[in-house]
Design an enzyme around this catalytic site. Sequence first.
Site, PDB file in Angstrom:
ATOM      1  N   HIS A 205       0.802  -1.230   0.000  1.00 41.63           N
ATOM      2  CA  HIS A 205       0.000   0.000   0.000  1.00 41.63           C
ATOM      3  C   HIS A 205       0.829   1.272   0.000  1.00 41.63           C
ATOM      4  O   HIS A 205       0.284   2.371  -0.063  1.00 41.63           O
ATOM      5  CB  HIS A 205      -0.932   0.035   1.225  1.00 41.63           C
ATOM      6  CG  HIS A 205      -0.202   0.329   2.499  1.00 41.63           C
ATOM      7  ND1 HIS A 205       0.498  -0.625   3.185  1.00 41.63           N
ATOM      8  CD2 HIS A 205      -0.034   1.480   3.193  1.00 41.63           C
ATOM      9  CE1 HIS A 205       1.057  -0.086   4.247  1.00 41.63           C
ATOM     10  NE2 HIS A 205       0.759   1.189   4.284  1.00 41.63           N
TER      11      HIS A 205
HETATM   12  C1  UD1 Z   1      -1.727   5.835   5.637  1.00 39.48           C
HETATM   13  C2  UD1 Z   1      -0.381   6.375   6.112  1.00 39.48           C
HETATM   14  C3  UD1 Z   1       0.674   5.279   5.992  1.00 39.48           C
HETATM   15  C4  UD1 Z   1       0.231   4.021   6.693  1.00 39.48           C
HETATM   16  C5  UD1 Z   1      -1.138   3.598   6.226  1.00 39.48           C
HETATM   17  C6  UD1 Z   1      -1.640   2.435   7.020  1.00 39.48           C
HETATM   18  C7  UD1 Z   1       0.108   8.758   5.793  1.00 39.48           C
HETATM   19  C8  UD1 Z   1       0.832   9.742   4.952  1.00 39.48           C
HETATM   20  N1  UD1 Z   1       0.062   7.497   5.312  1.00 39.48           N
HETATM   21  O1  UD1 Z   1      -1.591   5.528   4.260  1.00 39.48           O
HETATM   22  O2  UD1 Z   1       1.879   5.725   6.555  1.00 39.48           O
HETATM   23  O3  UD1 Z   1       1.161   3.014   6.432  1.00 39.48           O
HETATM   24  O4  UD1 Z   1      -2.065   4.681   6.392  1.00 39.48           O
HETATM   25  O5  UD1 Z   1      -2.583   1.691   6.331  1.00 39.48           O
HETATM   26  O6  UD1 Z   1      -0.392   9.090   6.831  1.00 39.48           O
HETATM   27  N2  UD1 Z   1      -9.052   4.876   1.849  1.00 39.48           N
HETATM   28  C9  UD1 Z   1     -10.278   4.271   1.961  1.00 39.48           C
HETATM   29  N3  UD1 Z   1     -10.754   4.008   3.212  1.00 39.48           N
HETATM   30  C10 UD1 Z   1     -10.071   4.297   4.331  1.00 39.48           C
HETATM   31  C11 UD1 Z   1      -8.827   4.915   4.214  1.00 39.48           C
HETATM   32  C12 UD1 Z   1      -8.318   5.192   2.973  1.00 39.48           C
HETATM   33  O7  UD1 Z   1     -10.935   3.994   0.966  1.00 39.48           O
HETATM   34  O8  UD1 Z   1     -10.563   4.021   5.420  1.00 39.48           O
HETATM   35  C13 UD1 Z   1      -8.470   5.122   0.511  1.00 39.48           C
HETATM   36  C14 UD1 Z   1      -8.837   6.502  -0.047  1.00 39.48           C
HETATM   37  O9  UD1 Z   1      -9.000   6.359  -1.425  1.00 39.48           O
HETATM   38  C15 UD1 Z   1      -7.576   7.295   0.256  1.00 39.48           C
HETATM   39  C16 UD1 Z   1      -6.464   6.264   0.141  1.00 39.48           C
HETATM   40  O10 UD1 Z   1      -7.044   5.056   0.592  1.00 39.48           O
HETATM   41  O11 UD1 Z   1      -7.405   8.357  -0.643  1.00 39.48           O
HETATM   42  C17 UD1 Z   1      -5.237   6.594   0.959  1.00 39.48           C
HETATM   43  O12 UD1 Z   1      -5.564   6.851   2.336  1.00 39.48           O
HETATM   44  P1  UD1 Z   1      -4.567   7.713   3.273  1.00 39.48           P
HETATM   45  O13 UD1 Z   1      -5.037   7.688   4.670  1.00 39.48           O
HETATM   46  O14 UD1 Z   1      -4.311   9.015   2.637  1.00 39.48           O
HETATM   47  O15 UD1 Z   1      -3.210   6.967   3.164  1.00 39.48           O
HETATM   48  P2  UD1 Z   1      -2.869   5.421   3.340  1.00 39.48           P
HETATM   49  O16 UD1 Z   1      -2.360   4.931   2.013  1.00 39.48           O
HETATM   50  O17 UD1 Z   1      -3.984   4.710   3.977  1.00 39.48           O
HETATM   51  N1  UDP Z   2      -3.479  -5.870   8.851  1.00 36.53           N
HETATM   52  C1  UDP Z   2      -4.775  -6.323   9.076  1.00 36.53           C
HETATM   53  N2  UDP Z   2      -5.521  -6.709   7.993  1.00 36.53           N
HETATM   54  C2  UDP Z   2      -5.048  -6.683   6.716  1.00 36.53           C
HETATM   55  C3  UDP Z   2      -3.725  -6.212   6.511  1.00 36.53           C
HETATM   56  C4  UDP Z   2      -2.973  -5.809   7.600  1.00 36.53           C
HETATM   57  O1  UDP Z   2      -5.238  -6.374  10.217  1.00 36.53           O
HETATM   58  O2  UDP Z   2      -5.791  -7.037   5.786  1.00 36.53           O
HETATM   59  C5  UDP Z   2      -2.679  -5.411  10.010  1.00 36.53           C
HETATM   60  C6  UDP Z   2      -1.317  -6.050  10.180  1.00 36.53           C
HETATM   61  O3  UDP Z   2      -1.396  -7.215  10.952  1.00 36.53           O
HETATM   62  C7  UDP Z   2      -0.499  -4.967  10.858  1.00 36.53           C
HETATM   63  C8  UDP Z   2      -1.140  -3.678  10.391  1.00 36.53           C
HETATM   64  O4  UDP Z   2      -2.396  -4.039   9.815  1.00 36.53           O
HETATM   65  O5  UDP Z   2      -0.645  -5.016  12.270  1.00 36.53           O
HETATM   66  C9  UDP Z   2      -0.277  -3.004   9.373  1.00 36.53           C
HETATM   67  O6  UDP Z   2      -0.963  -1.900   8.827  1.00 36.53           O
HETATM   68  P1  UDP Z   2      -0.578  -1.266   7.448  1.00 36.53           P
HETATM   69  O7  UDP Z   2       0.163  -2.254   6.619  1.00 36.53           O
HETATM   70  O8  UDP Z   2      -1.824  -0.686   6.896  1.00 36.53           O
HETATM   71  O9  UDP Z   2       0.344  -0.037   7.871  1.00 36.53           O
HETATM   72  P2  UDP Z   2       1.897   0.142   8.222  1.00 36.53           P
HETATM   73  O10 UDP Z   2       2.269  -0.826   9.282  1.00 36.53           O
HETATM   74  O11 UDP Z   2       2.684  -0.037   6.955  1.00 36.53           O
HETATM   75  O12 UDP Z   2       1.973   1.555   8.659  1.00 36.53           O
END
Ligand code: UD1
Ligand code: UDP
Length: 361
Positions: A205
């Site tokens: 992601h």
């Molecule tokens: C964010 C964090 C990243 C973290 C990740 C965990 C920042 C800059 N990034 O990235 O460090 O690893 O969360 O998963 O803070 N969206 C949905 N539903 C949701 C959330 C997001 O549909 O509940 C979609 C939307 O299209 C959105 C995109 O995901 O535009 C990105 O969401 P965003 O929170 O901006 O960043 P993440 O990629 O989730």
């Molecule tokens: N995770 C989850 N369901 C999923 C994928 C990941 O519960 O389908 C959990 C995973 O076990 C870990 C956390 O989400 O604890 C990691 O989150 P993510 O990869 O979104 O963010 P990051 O750690 O890179 O910030």
Amino acid sequence: MLSLVLGTRPEIIKFSPVIRECERRDIPYFVLHTGQHYSYQMDRIFFEELELPEPEYNLDVGSGLHGEQTGKILAGAEKVLLQHRPDAVLVQGDTNTVLAGALAAAKLRIPVGHVEAGLRSFDRRMPEEINRIVADHIGDLMFAPTGTSAGYLRQEGIPEEKIFVTGNTVVDAVRENLEIGQRHRGILPGLEDLKRGHYILVTAHRAENVDERENLSGILKGLERLHHETGMPVVFPVHPRTEKMMRGFSLSAQGIRFMEPVGYLDFLRLESGARLILTDSGGVQEESCILGIPCVTLRENTERPETLDVGSNVLAGTDAGTIMERSRVMLGRVPGWENPYGDGQAGRRIVDILVEKGFTG
Ligand code: UD1
Ligand code: UDP
């Protein structure tokens, strides 16, 4: 009183041991949810499964450009913090929620505790690296998960009295929830045929991977080839960002089991039964290391060098050929490395320090 600011999937999971510890000890706190994540599978499911109390506030900021999202959290958090004046604000990790939560508190002169402080990828193109550096430099209590992360803080001139090596709360979370998952969760629909130790689990992601067509396409090609060569099922719970970009770029992959993101109990079970994990997630690199599952990281660098040092993880980037080559190496790796992330008591240690500092009155 403490205020815990959280907003995304990994923050809910990694804060859960601290929340549980506050509950157990009757420590006054409130949770300020920023609403950065809001889809059921990225947010609510974790409160339900981990039986966490409802957050007192939800800013509902949703998705947006970095400045917009950070700005909305900053303004919203400031209002709530002004109203309550907690003794300390805790943030966890490296998201925009962390940056804005820490900044809102610091400007109000409320002490900031950063859980998972001192991680560095040394790659400032990553938004997360900027967030970590700012939070570490404006914060007051640095809860570094390992000696390595504490060392980075010292190198940057953070005073020794601010640094506490606590272990990573992810160990607490894995220990607290793995067994519950194994006891209480049935087999996921569509995955009835998976055999323990005979499938590959994938997540991806990171913006720098999935927002770039070439990188996302390289990852998907690598997965197709891995499936073809090993004959093993490849299971890929898809983050909403990745789902959106795959659709936008019209990309897919043959033979890969794409599915919605799953809850923590199911995901832990999927991780613990996998033969190999491929990921660009920070938390998943740590969990694979803790669970003894070899990991291939779909990035050129990592802020989790401990996993490389103990041999649980290798870097592969997004080139299909390199992903194949590194996967072959890791399929041959015998687990048995040490867990560098602590003894599963990080949550208790963090709360002990906060109590000792007088922040929990
Ligand atoms: C964010 C964090 C990243 C973290 C990740 C965990 C920042 C800059 N990034 O990235 O460090 O690893 O969360 O998963 O803070 N969206 C949905 N539903 C949701 C959330 C997001 O549909 O509940 C979609 C939307 O299209 C959105 C995109 O995901 O535009 C990105 O969401 P965003 O929170 O901006 O960043 P993440 O990629 O989730
Ligand atoms: N995770 C989850 N369901 C999923 C994928 C990941 O519960 O389908 C959990 C995973 O076990 C870990 C956390 O989400 O604890 C990691 O989150 P993510 O990869 O979104 O963010 P990051 O750690 O890179 O910030």
